[in-house]
Each structure stands twice: as structure tokens, then as C-alpha cells.
Design a protein around this motif. Structure first.
Motif, PDB file in Angstrom:
ATOM      1  N   THR A  15       0.843  -1.206   0.000  1.00  0.00           N
ATOM      2  CA  THR A  15       0.000   0.000   0.000  1.00  0.00           C
ATOM      3  C   THR A  15       0.875   1.251   0.000  1.00  0.00           C
ATOM      4  O   THR A  15       0.606   2.196  -0.754  1.00  0.00           O
ATOM      5  N   LEU A  16       1.908   1.262   0.818  1.00  0.00           N
ATOM      6  CA  LEU A  16       2.842   2.403   0.823  1.00  0.00           C
ATOM      7  C   LEU A  16       3.565   2.533  -0.513  1.00  0.00           C
ATOM      8  O   LEU A  16       3.736   3.638  -1.038  1.00  0.00           O
ATOM      9  N   LEU A  17       3.992   1.391  -1.073  1.00  0.00           N
ATOM     10  CA  LEU A  17       4.696   1.405  -2.352  1.00  0.00           C
ATOM     11  C   LEU A  17       3.818   1.990  -3.455  1.00  0.00           C
ATOM     12  O   LEU A  17       4.239   2.878  -4.198  1.00  0.00           O
ATOM     13  N   VAL A  18       2.583   1.514  -3.537  1.00  0.00           N
ATOM     14  CA  VAL A  18       1.706   1.906  -4.648  1.00  0.00           C
ATOM     15  C   VAL A  18       1.069   3.272  -4.421  1.00  0.00           C
ATOM     16  O   VAL A  18       1.132   4.143  -5.287  1.00  0.00           O
ATOM     17  N   PHE A  19       0.446   3.472  -3.259  1.00  0.00           N
ATOM     18  CA  PHE A  19      -0.316   4.710  -3.031  1.00  0.00           C
ATOM     19  C   PHE A  19       0.509   5.820  -2.392  1.00  0.00           C
ATOM     20  O   PHE A  19       0.136   6.991  -2.481  1.00  0.00           O
ATOM     21  N   GLY A  20       1.613   5.461  -1.763  1.00  0.00           N
ATOM     22  CA  GLY A  20       2.464   6.474  -1.152  1.00  0.00           C
ATOM     23  C   GLY A  20       3.603   6.932  -2.041  1.00  0.00           C
ATOM     24  O   GLY A  20       4.023   8.083  -1.982  1.00  0.00           O
ATOM     25  N   LEU A  21       4.107   6.015  -2.890  1.00  0.00           N
ATOM     26  CA  LEU A  21       5.241   6.362  -3.742  1.00  0.00           C
ATOM     27  C   LEU A  21       4.868   6.411  -5.221  1.00  0.00           C
ATOM     28  O   LEU A  21       5.006   7.435  -5.867  1.00  0.00           O
ATOM     29  N   TYR A  22       4.410   5.283  -5.769  1.00  0.00           N
ATOM     30  CA  TYR A  22       4.239   5.197  -7.216  1.00  0.00           C
ATOM     31  C   TYR A  22       3.166   6.140  -7.772  1.00  0.00           C
ATOM     32  O   TYR A  22       3.440   6.959  -8.637  1.00  0.00           O
ATOM     33  N   ARG A  27       1.277   8.692 -11.636  1.00  0.00           N
ATOM     34  CA  ARG A  27      -0.130   8.829 -12.037  1.00  0.00           C
ATOM     35  C   ARG A  27      -0.599   7.862 -13.121  1.00  0.00           C
ATOM     36  O   ARG A  27      -1.377   8.230 -13.978  1.00  0.00           O
ATOM     37  N   ARG A  28      -0.127   6.615 -13.087  1.00  0.00           N
ATOM     38  CA  ARG A  28      -0.623   5.598 -14.032  1.00  0.00           C
ATOM     39  C   ARG A  28      -1.549   4.652 -13.290  1.00  0.00           C
ATOM     40  O   ARG A  28      -1.105   3.751 -12.586  1.00  0.00           O
ATOM     41  N   ARG A  70       4.790 -10.897 -17.528  1.00  0.00           N
ATOM     42  CA  ARG A  70       4.376  -9.509 -17.394  1.00  0.00           C
ATOM     43  C   ARG A  70       5.218  -8.589 -18.266  1.00  0.00           C
ATOM     44  O   ARG A  70       4.701  -7.690 -18.906  1.00  0.00           O
ATOM     45  N   LEU A  71       6.501  -8.802 -18.314  1.00  0.00           N
ATOM     46  CA  LEU A  71       7.362  -7.902 -19.058  1.00  0.00           C
ATOM     47  C   LEU A  71       7.208  -8.066 -20.560  1.00  0.00           C
ATOM     48  O   LEU A  71       7.524  -7.173 -21.317  1.00  0.00           O
ATOM     49  N   ARG A  72       6.691  -9.186 -21.022  1.00  0.00           N
ATOM     50  CA  ARG A  72       6.483  -9.389 -22.457  1.00  0.00           C
ATOM     51  C   ARG A  72       5.132  -8.864 -22.913  1.00  0.00           C
ATOM     52  O   ARG A  72       4.887  -8.711 -24.091  1.00  0.00           O
ATOM     53  N   SER A  73       4.219  -8.570 -21.979  1.00  0.00           N
ATOM     54  CA  SER A  73       2.867  -8.220 -22.384  1.00  0.00           C
ATOM     55  C   SER A  73       2.706  -6.745 -22.744  1.00  0.00           C
ATOM     56  O   SER A  73       1.815  -6.402 -23.495  1.00  0.00           O
ATOM     57  N   THR A  74       3.518  -5.870 -22.237  1.00  0.00           N
ATOM     58  CA  THR A  74       3.426  -4.447 -22.561  1.00  0.00           C
ATOM     59  C   THR A  74       4.764  -3.785 -22.288  1.00  0.00           C
ATOM     60  O   THR A  74       5.555  -4.273 -21.482  1.00  0.00           O
ATOM     61  N   GLU A  75       4.998  -2.690 -22.944  1.00  0.00           N
ATOM     62  CA  GLU A  75       6.262  -1.997 -22.740  1.00  0.00           C
ATOM     63  C   GLU A  75       6.185  -1.147 -21.479  1.00  0.00           C
ATOM     64  O   GLU A  75       5.244  -0.378 -21.292  1.00  0.00           O
ATOM     65  N   LEU A  76       7.162  -1.302 -20.607  1.00  0.00           N
ATOM     66  CA  LEU A  76       7.222  -0.554 -19.364  1.00  0.00           C
ATOM     67  C   LEU A  76       8.501   0.271 -19.331  1.00  0.00           C
ATOM     68  O   LEU A  76       9.533  -0.161 -19.833  1.00  0.00           O
ATOM     69  N   ASP A  77       8.412   1.447 -18.715  1.00  0.00           N
ATOM     70  CA  ASP A  77       9.623   2.228 -18.471  1.00  0.00           C
ATOM     71  C   ASP A  77      10.420   1.548 -17.362  1.00  0.00           C
ATOM     72  O   ASP A  77       9.893   0.739 -16.599  1.00  0.00           O
ATOM     73  N   GLN A  78      11.694   1.907 -17.252  1.00  0.00           N
ATOM     74  CA  GLN A  78      12.563   1.247 -16.273  1.00  0.00           C
ATOM     75  C   GLN A  78      12.093   1.467 -14.838  1.00  0.00           C
ATOM     76  O   GLN A  78      12.166   0.547 -14.013  1.00  0.00           O
ATOM     77  N   HIS A  79      11.598   2.650 -14.522  1.00  0.00           N
ATOM     78  CA  HIS A  79      11.130   2.866 -13.148  1.00  0.00           C
ATOM     79  C   HIS A  79       9.884   2.026 -12.864  1.00  0.00           C
ATOM     80  O   HIS A  79       9.680   1.568 -11.743  1.00  0.00           O
ATOM     81  N   MET A 115      13.227   2.451  -2.898  1.00  0.00           N
ATOM     82  CA  MET A 115      12.338   2.984  -3.932  1.00  0.00           C
ATOM     83  C   MET A 115      12.012   4.452  -3.671  1.00  0.00           C
ATOM     84  O   MET A 115      11.933   5.250  -4.609  1.00  0.00           O
ATOM     85  N   TYR A 116      11.828   4.817  -2.420  1.00  0.00           N
ATOM     86  CA  TYR A 116      11.556   6.219  -2.085  1.00  0.00           C
ATOM     87  C   TYR A 116      12.721   7.108  -2.514  1.00  0.00           C
ATOM     88  O   TYR A 116      12.528   8.137  -3.153  1.00  0.00           O
ATOM     89  N   LEU A 117      13.923   6.698  -2.170  1.00  0.00           N
ATOM     90  CA  LEU A 117      15.098   7.509  -2.490  1.00  0.00           C
ATOM     91  C   LEU A 117      15.464   7.445  -3.971  1.00  0.00           C
ATOM     92  O   LEU A 117      15.744   8.463  -4.594  1.00  0.00           O
ATOM     93  N   GLY A 118      15.441   6.246  -4.551  1.00  0.00           N
ATOM     94  CA  GLY A 118      15.850   6.088  -5.944  1.00  0.00           C
ATOM     95  C   GLY A 118      14.920   6.758  -6.938  1.00  0.00           C
ATOM     96  O   GLY A 118      15.340   7.177  -8.006  1.00  0.00           O
ATOM     97  N   ASP A 119      13.652   6.877  -6.592  1.00  0.00           N
ATOM     98  CA  ASP A 119      12.668   7.487  -7.496  1.00  0.00           C
ATOM     99  C   ASP A 119      12.218   8.859  -6.997  1.00  0.00           C
ATOM    100  O   ASP A 119      11.182   9.366  -7.409  1.00  0.00           O
ATOM    101  N   HIS A 120      13.000   9.441  -6.109  1.00  0.00           N
ATOM    102  CA  HIS A 120      12.603  10.752  -5.563  1.00  0.00           C
ATOM    103  C   HIS A 120      12.669  11.820  -6.652  1.00  0.00           C
ATOM    104  O   HIS A 120      13.629  11.878  -7.422  1.00  0.00           O
ATOM    105  N   PRO A 121      11.651  12.674  -6.745  1.00  0.00           N
ATOM    106  CA  PRO A 121      11.626  13.691  -7.798  1.00  0.00           C
ATOM    107  C   PRO A 121      12.803  14.675  -7.745  1.00  0.00           C
ATOM    108  O   PRO A 121      13.167  15.248  -8.771  1.00  0.00           O
ATOM    109  N   ARG A 122      13.394  14.849  -6.597  1.00  0.00           N
ATOM    110  CA  ARG A 122      14.528  15.782  -6.498  1.00  0.00           C
ATOM    111  C   ARG A 122      15.851  15.179  -6.948  1.00  0.00           C
ATOM    112  O   ARG A 122      16.805  15.893  -7.188  1.00  0.00           O
ATOM    113  N   LEU A 123      15.891  13.850  -7.060  1.00  0.00           N
ATOM    114  CA  LEU A 123      17.114  13.177  -7.477  1.00  0.00           C
ATOM    115  C   LEU A 123      17.272  13.334  -8.982  1.00  0.00           C
ATOM    116  O   LEU A 123      16.419  12.901  -9.750  1.00  0.00           O
TER     117      LEU A 123
END
Length: 192
Positions: A15-22, A27-28, A70-79, A115-123
Motif C-alpha cells: 500500500t505504501l509502495l503503490v499509493f504512497g510512492l508510485y 499517475r498511471r 508480465r514484461l512481455r505483455s506491454t512496454e514498461l519504463d525502467q522505473h 524505492m523512495y530515495l531512488g525514485d525521488h523527484p529531487r534526485l
């Protein structure tokens, strides 16, 4: 630690990963469902396998098979791939961890922190990647980089030509670039 507690830790973590970070950052909506479904599905399967004799080996095999499908079914960005594997790892961690009681919650927290640090908008916020279609067929790399820098008003770090159409005079290029720190800050201030 009781199984129900491990399942609850996983549900809080995903829940934190999806609704708190991703979702707040990207916004997908379609991937919210994917991340939650994969996590809970893997959690359920890993939970049922953890009491059988096949346990961890089958769990890791499941991890690999689900990843490939999952990875063969649609193209995903690295994040998005990183969030996907985090959701998978969280689902497998609790039921199949055989270490000390603190291990599963600590590893779940580690995944969330990374994930919080690696995908932080300020990084690296001044760094960008974009695929551009130029209305000129450019075969000279130096001229291509010069034109991209002029168009973007930024420093180009890499320009990879994907296609040159000499008939229609177009160039499709993937460009990685960055704005000077002060320009980016000024642009953000102007946007507010």
C-alpha cells in the motif's frame, strides 16, 4: 512471527509502495491495479507454498515466470519495472522468509526506502530523456547534437539516432539531456 502478521506487513508495505510512492509520482492508474494484483497474488501463492515441501525453489521459479509473462505483455519504463519487481519481492518476502523474525519486516522496509530515495523527484531532476522527431535528416552526429542543444536549450549527454528518413527529411532520435541547475530552478519558479 505469526503468518497473519507477515501478510499484514506485506499489505501495508505494498500500500505504501503503490499509493504512497508510485501513484503520487507517476499517475498511471493501470499499473496500480497491476502492482496490487501481482503482489497479493504472489503473496497468496507463496503463502500456500511455504507450508509445502517445495517452498523457496518453487517460489523463486514463480517469481521468474511471472516476471517474464508480465514484461512481455506491454512496454514498461525502467522505473515501472523497478516498482513491479518491488511489488513481487514484497509478496514473496513474508511467506517464504525463513530467517529471524525481524528479517521480513526489515527487508520490506529496505525495499520501500530504496524505492523512495531512488525514485525521488529531487534526485537528478534536471536530467531528462526524450524521443524527438526532427524535421531535418541529420547524419552528422556533431550537427545533430548542436541542433538538439539549440532546440532544447540544454546540454545533450547522449543522442542515439533511431531512424533517419532521407526522403521525408526527418530524424528520430533518443536524447538524454540536462538543464543547468539555475535554469531549471527559474523555470519551476515561473511555472508557479
Amino acid at each position: 512471527m505469526p503468518r497473519l502478521a507477515l501478510f499484514a506487513i506485506d499489505l501495508v508495505a505494498v500500500t505504501l509502495l503503490v499509493f504512497g510512492l508510485y501513484f503520487p509520482r507517476h499517475r498511471r492508474r493501470d499499473l496500480v491495479v497491476a502492482y496490487l494484483g501481482v503482489n497479493v497474488g504472489v503473496l497468496a501463492v507463496a503463502g500456500s507454498l511455504s507450508s509445502s515441501t517445495v517452498g523457496a525453489g518453487l517460489g523463486l521459479g514463480l517469481f521468474g515466470v511471472l516476471s517474464i509473462i508480465r514484461l512481455r505483455s506491454t512496454e514498461l519504463d525502467q522505473h515501472e519495472v523497478a516498482y513491479y519487481f518491488s511489488a513481487l519481492a514484497l509478496g514473496i518476502l513474508g511467506p517464504l522468509s525463513g530467517g529471524p523474525l525481524w528479517m521480513s519486516p526489515a527487508l520490506s522496509a529496505l525495499i520501500l526506502v530504496v524505492m523512495y530515495l531512488g525514485d525521488h523527484p529531487r534526485l537528478f531532476r534536471t536530467y531528462h530523456r526524450q524521443v524527438m522527431v526532427l524535421d531535418t535528416a541529420l547524419t552528422d552526429q556533431v550537427a545533430l547534437v548542436a541542433q538538439l542543444e539549440r532546440i532544447l536549450g540544454a546540454r545533450v549527454h547522449a543522442a542515439t539516432v533511431e531512424r533517419i528518413d532521407l526522403v521525408n527529411e526527418t530524424t528520430v532520435v533518443e536524447v538524454r539531456y540536462s538543464y543547468p541547475q539555475n535554469r531549471h530552478t527559474a523555470a519551476l519558479a515561473d511555472a508557479r
